[in-house]
Motif scaffolding. Sequence first.
Motif, PDB file in Angstrom:
ATOM      1  N   GLY A 429       0.813  -1.212   0.000  1.00  0.00           N
ATOM      2  CA  GLY A 429       0.000   0.000   0.000  1.00  0.00           C
ATOM      3  C   GLY A 429       0.845   1.259   0.000  1.00  0.00           C
ATOM      4  N   ALA A 430       1.901   1.273   0.837  1.00  0.00           N
ATOM      5  CA  ALA A 430       2.764   2.449   0.910  1.00  0.00           C
ATOM      6  C   ALA A 430       3.471   2.696  -0.419  1.00  0.00           C
ATOM      7  N   THR A 431       3.912   1.615  -1.059  1.00  0.00           N
ATOM      8  CA  THR A 431       4.600   1.758  -2.342  1.00  0.00           C
ATOM      9  C   THR A 431       3.649   2.276  -3.409  1.00  0.00           C
ATOM     10  N   ALA A 432       2.442   1.715  -3.451  1.00  0.00           N
ATOM     11  CA  ALA A 432       1.460   2.167  -4.438  1.00  0.00           C
ATOM     12  C   ALA A 432       1.110   3.633  -4.234  1.00  0.00           C
ATOM     13  N   ILE A 433       0.983   4.042  -2.977  1.00  0.00           N
ATOM     14  CA  ILE A 433       0.662   5.444  -2.680  1.00  0.00           C
ATOM     15  C   ILE A 433       1.785   6.366  -3.142  1.00  0.00           C
ATOM     16  N   THR A 434       3.030   5.985  -2.844  1.00  0.00           N
ATOM     17  CA  THR A 434       4.175   6.832  -3.208  1.00  0.00           C
ATOM     18  C   THR A 434       4.315   6.933  -4.723  1.00  0.00           C
ATOM     19  N   VAL A 435       4.204   5.799  -5.418  1.00  0.00           N
ATOM     20  CA  VAL A 435       4.322   5.809  -6.876  1.00  0.00           C
ATOM     21  C   VAL A 435       3.188   6.622  -7.491  1.00  0.00           C
ATOM     22  N   ALA A 436       1.968   6.446  -6.991  1.00  0.00           N
ATOM     23  CA  ALA A 436       0.828   7.201  -7.520  1.00  0.00           C
ATOM     24  C   ALA A 436       1.032   8.700  -7.314  1.00  0.00           C
ATOM     25  N   ALA A 437       1.510   9.086  -6.133  1.00  0.00           N
ATOM     26  CA  ALA A 437       1.740  10.510  -5.868  1.00  0.00           C
ATOM     27  C   ALA A 437       2.798  11.080  -6.803  1.00  0.00           C
ATOM     28  N   GLN A 438       3.843  10.293  -7.090  1.00  0.00           N
ATOM     29  CA  GLN A 438       4.889  10.752  -8.008  1.00  0.00           C
ATOM     30  C   GLN A 438       4.333  10.936  -9.417  1.00  0.00           C
ATOM     31  N   ILE A 439       3.531   9.983  -9.867  1.00  0.00           N
ATOM     32  CA  ILE A 439       2.966  10.062 -11.218  1.00  0.00           C
ATOM     33  C   ILE A 439       2.051  11.271 -11.350  1.00  0.00           C
ATOM     34  N   VAL A 440       1.183  11.458 -10.367  1.00  0.00           N
ATOM     35  CA  VAL A 440       0.186  12.523 -10.455  1.00  0.00           C
ATOM     36  C   VAL A 440       0.823  13.897 -10.310  1.00  0.00           C
ATOM     37  N   SER A 441       1.804  14.021  -9.438  1.00  0.00           N
ATOM     38  CA  SER A 441       2.408  15.335  -9.203  1.00  0.00           C
ATOM     39  C   SER A 441       3.422  15.714 -10.277  1.00  0.00           C
ATOM     40  N   PHE A 442       3.889  14.737 -11.072  1.00  0.00           N
ATOM     41  CA  PHE A 442       4.943  14.991 -12.051  1.00  0.00           C
ATOM     42  C   PHE A 442       4.592  16.123 -13.025  1.00  0.00           C
ATOM     43  N   PRO A 443       3.438  16.101 -13.725  1.00  0.00           N
ATOM     44  CA  PRO A 443       3.153  17.189 -14.675  1.00  0.00           C
ATOM     45  C   PRO A 443       3.056  18.561 -14.014  1.00  0.00           C
ATOM     46  N   VAL A 444       2.421  18.624 -12.840  1.00  0.00           N
ATOM     47  CA  VAL A 444       2.279  19.909 -12.156  1.00  0.00           C
ATOM     48  C   VAL A 444       3.648  20.412 -11.683  1.00  0.00           C
ATOM     49  N   THR A 445       4.476  19.483 -11.218  1.00  0.00           N
ATOM     50  CA  THR A 445       5.812  19.849 -10.739  1.00  0.00           C
ATOM     51  C   THR A 445       6.657  20.441 -11.854  1.00  0.00           C
ATOM     52  N   ILE A 446       6.694  19.778 -13.010  1.00  0.00           N
ATOM     53  CA  ILE A 446       7.543  20.303 -14.081  1.00  0.00           C
ATOM     54  C   ILE A 446       6.929  21.562 -14.693  1.00  0.00           C
ATOM     55  N   TYR A 447       5.620  21.724 -14.590  1.00  0.00           N
ATOM     56  CA  TYR A 447       5.000  22.942 -15.120  1.00  0.00           C
ATOM     57  C   TYR A 447       5.444  24.163 -14.329  1.00  0.00           C
ATOM     58  N   TYR A 448       5.497  24.034 -13.015  1.00  0.00           N
ATOM     59  CA  TYR A 448       5.823  25.192 -12.170  1.00  0.00           C
ATOM     60  C   TYR A 448       7.310  25.276 -11.826  1.00  0.00           C
ATOM     61  N   PHE A 449       7.953  24.137 -11.615  1.00  0.00           N
ATOM     62  CA  PHE A 449       9.322  24.152 -11.094  1.00  0.00           C
ATOM     63  C   PHE A 449      10.348  23.680 -12.121  1.00  0.00           C
ATOM     64  N   ASN A 450       9.899  23.079 -13.224  1.00  0.00           N
ATOM     65  CA  ASN A 450      10.762  22.744 -14.364  1.00  0.00           C
ATOM     66  C   ASN A 450      11.927  21.839 -14.014  1.00  0.00           C
ATOM     67  N   GLN A 451      11.764  21.020 -13.000  1.00  0.00           N
ATOM     68  CA  GLN A 451      12.801  20.064 -12.680  1.00  0.00           C
ATOM     69  C   GLN A 451      12.180  18.845 -12.015  1.00  0.00           C
ATOM     70  N   PHE A 452      12.835  17.704 -12.191  1.00  0.00           N
ATOM     71  CA  PHE A 452      12.365  16.476 -11.566  1.00  0.00           C
ATOM     72  C   PHE A 452      13.576  15.584 -11.332  1.00  0.00           C
ATOM     73  N   SER A 453      13.756  15.149 -10.100  1.00  0.00           N
ATOM     74  CA  SER A 453      14.878  14.282  -9.764  1.00  0.00           C
ATOM     75  C   SER A 453      14.466  12.828  -9.943  1.00  0.00           C
ATOM     76  N   LEU A 454      15.308  12.066 -10.605  1.00  0.00           N
ATOM     77  CA  LEU A 454      15.056  10.638 -10.771  1.00  0.00           C
ATOM     78  C   LEU A 454      15.173   9.894  -9.450  1.00  0.00           C
TER      79      LEU A 454
END
Length: 909
Positions: A429-454
Motif C-alpha cells: 500500500g505504501a509503495t502504491a501510494i508513493t508511486v501514484a503521488a509521483q505520477i500525479v504530481s509529475f506534470p504539475v511539478t515540471i510545469y511550475y518548477f521545471n525540474q524532476f529528480s530521478l
Amino acid sequence: MERRPLVVIACCWIAGSGLACLYSGKTFWLLWGGISLIAPLFAVLRKLTLSRLLILWIAFSLGAAYWAYNDGRNVSGIEPKLEQVNKAYQTGKIAGWDSAKSAGSGGTLDSAELAELVVNVEGTIISTVSIDGDRADFTLKLSRYSLGDETSVAERSKGERRIKYDSTEKVAVQVRLSSQEELAVAAAWKRGAKLSMSGTLERPGTARNFGGFDYRNYLRTQRIHWILKTKGASGISIEPPAGITYATLLGKVDSLREGLGNRVGTLFPGWQAGYMKGLIIGLADELEPEKYAQFTNLGLTHILAISGSHVAINVGLLFALLRLCRVTRETSLLVVLGFVPVYVLLTGFSPSVIRSGLMTMLGLYLLRKGLLKDGLNVLSAAALLMLLWEPYYLLNVSFQLSFAVTAGLILFVPLLSPYFRWLPQRMRGATAITVAAQIVSFPVTIYYFNQFSLLSLAANMVIVPLVSLVALPLGTAALLLSGIWIPLGQVIAYPVRLINSLSFLGTEWLNDRSGFMTFWKSPSLIWIGAFYILIYVLLRRGARSYPPLSNDAASYSSFRETSLASIEDTVPLLPHQGGKTGPFLLAPPHAKRPWKEIAVSVALLAGVAALLVLGYRPEYANGTGHVQFIDVGQGDCALITTPGGAHILVDGGGTVSFRKPGDAWRDRREPFEVGSKTVVPLLKKRGIHSLDAIVLTHGDQDHIGGLQAVVEQFPVEALIFNGSLAESTTMKKLMEAADDRNIPVYAAYDGMKLRPDTMTTIEFLSPLNEPVLTGIPYVKDQNHRSLVFLLEMEGVSFMFTGDMDVSAELNVLDNKVSESKGRSAPHADVLKVAHHGSKTSTSAEWLDWLRPMISVISVGQYNSYGHPNPGVLERLTESGGAIYRTDQMGEIQMRVTDGMIFIRTKLSR
C-alpha cells in the motif's frame, strides 16, 4: 454521473472557470458557444439525459460567469483617483507636487512620478508581519487615504486639510527599517492593529522575461494592486485593536503560533528548530535555504507544507487518545470535528490544509450520518466550497497539487496495488501510494518548477515514512508535553533529533548524486491532460490482467476505517472499483491476453514515451538559431542556441551590493541573487539540460555574479574567460566551483575560433594575445580586457562586446581594418552595445566600421549610473540602425532563419 454527481459538476465548474481565466472577449464567447453546441453530441455518446446535460451545462456556464464576475471586480480603486489628481495638478485646480504639472495631459503616472507622490494611509494590518533583514512586509487593508499634498488652492489658503478617500482596498506594505533597534518595533506589529503611515506607491513589477515570474499578476490574485513603500518604522503610528474582529482573532493566533515556535526552538537545536517549526505548525520560513533546497530538489517540500498527511496524523493521534480514555465513538467524532478547524487556523490557513480540513470535516460528518460513499465526491465538495469562497484558488499551485494528488491517489492507488502484489501488504500500500503521488504530481511539478529528480521516488519512499511515522507525531507530542514539563518534552524530542539528522544526511547524500536531476520546459495544458489520460487508461487496462488481491472482508473494513480517519492526500478515500466487496477488487483476469490487447497496451506505452520525449525537448528545437538577451537588470546575460542545438551562455548578470561592514543585520536569510532567481529558472523553463559553454566576458560582478548558481545546477562543458582574474570573492568562488565540477577552463584571445556546429562560427577579436610568463594575472581594469567576439550564424552576424572601452575598440580596429582591406560592407548585423551604453564605449569610429543594423543595450531600469549615455544614443541613432533596450522592452529574442532576423520583445516601448 449517478455514482459521482459532485465530481462531474465540480469538473464542469472548474472547466468553465478555467475557460474564463484563459480567454476573454470574443475568443471566450466563441469557445463557450462551440462547447455549448458540441455538448449535446457528447451527451448522446455518453447516453446522458437532457436534464443531466442541462445541469452540467449550467455548472460549466456558472463557473465561467462566477470567475468573470469576480475577476471583473478585481480592480484598483486608487487608480482612478491617481488619474483625477494628475489632471487636477496639470490644470492648476490642485496645488503641490510640482513634477506632476509637467507630465503629459491625462496620462497614467509612471514609476518616476509615483515615487515623488506621498500617500497618507490609514488601515488595518491583515497579515502576519514578516521581518527579513532590514525589511518588514505585511498586507494592509485601507480604511482611508489621501494622495500627496492634495488640497485645492482655495482650500489651502483657508488652512483646509488634505482630501481623504474612503477605501477597503488591500496594499502590500514594505517598510525599510532604518536601524537595528527598529527590528523590535516591527516585531510588535500584529494582525488587527490599526495603522497610519505615509509612503510612496509603486506598481508591482511585471515579468520582464519570457516565462519569467509575474509579480504583478501574482499580487492581483491576492487582490492587491499596489505596493506601499516607506523608510523607517518611526513614522508609523500603531493603535492597538479595539474589540474582537476577524483580523484581531488571527492576530491572537499569530501570537500563539509564535509562542509555539519559540517552544519548538527550546526543544530542537540549530537548524532543526526551523525545520520542526515548519513540520509541526507550518512556520517554514526559518528553515535554512540550503536544506530547503535539498528537499526541493528531491520533491520533498510537501513534508514542510501543512497538508492532508499532517491533518491525518494529528486526527489519528487524537482518535487514539480518545479511545484510550474510553470516549464513545459518537463523542470522538464530535471532538475531532471541533479540533480540525482549530488546527487549520493554527497552521496557517494555506489552501492544502484548508482542503484537507474541509475533507476531514465533511467526511466525518457524513460518516456520522452513515452517508459517506465515495471520497471523490467529498473531494469535489471541498473544491467547490473553496472556489466559491475564493475563485483565485484555482491558480494557486498548492491548491492544484493538493487536489490533483488527492484525486490521483483515489483513482490510481487501486490500479497500481496489483503491480506490487509481491510485496508484503503494508509495504504494498505504501509503495502504491508513493508511486501514484509521483505520477500525479509529475506534470504539475515540471510545469511550475521545471525540474524532476530521478531519485525523488527513492527519497519519498525512505524519508517520508521516517518523518510521517516518527518525527511528526513524536515532535507534536514533545511540543504538547513540554507545556506540562519542559524536561519531559526534551526527552521525547531526543529521538526526533536523531531522526532529523538521519533524514538530512540521507537528503544530502542523494543530492550529491550528480546526473539524476532533469530539467523540463513548462508543458502545455494539452500535454498535461494527455499525460493523465494515457496513464490512467494504461493502468486501468493493465490492472485487468491481475486477479483480485483479497476478498477478506476484515481487510476491507480495516482499509475503510483507516481511510475515513485519515481523509488526507497520502491515503485514498474509498475509491470505487469494479469489484463487489472492496476497493481493491478488480475484474476477473484474462486467461490469455489476445494480441489486440497487447497491441493497445504497447500503443499506450508508446504514447506516454512520445509525450515524455516531446516534453523533455528544449523549447527551441534544433534547426533554428536563437539569440536571447535576457533582462537581468543592470548587467549582461545572453543565451545563444545554435541551429545544431548547442547552448552557449554569455555572462550571467549579477547583484551588486553596497552593504557597509557594520550593516550585517540588514542581510536577508535568502537575499535576491539574479543567477538563482532569474537566470537559472529561465534556463530550466526553456528546457535547457546542459550548457555547451559559458563565456565570461570579464570579471565584473554584474557579468559573472549570476554564474555561480548556473555552474552549481547545470552540467557545463567548458568555461571560457579573458585570460585574467578579478580580485573578488565572486571570481574566486566561481573558479573553485568550476574546479570542483571538473569543468575545463579556457582562456580566449584575438584570433581564436570556435565552431559549435556547421552553421555557426565564433571568432574572438579581443583581448590581444599577450604572452603570460607566470600564471594567470590579476587585472583590476577588467573592462579593457573584455572578451569581444563575432558570432556568425545562418548568414547573420552578432558582435558581443562585454564592457570593452574605447581603447579596446581602437585595438580591434587596428587589427581588423587592414585584414578587411577597407571594405565598407557592414561587419555586424547586430551589435550588443558595450558597457550598458556607457560613454566610455561605442565610439563613432567603432560604429562607422561595424555599421550595425540593430543595436541592443542591456541596461537596468532606473539604474543609478545614468545608462545609457545620451551621447551614445545619439551616435547609435545617427548610424541608422534600430535600437533595442532591455530597460524599456525587457527580454529581447532574435530568431535567425535563412539569413533573416525575427525579433520579439517581452514589453512594448
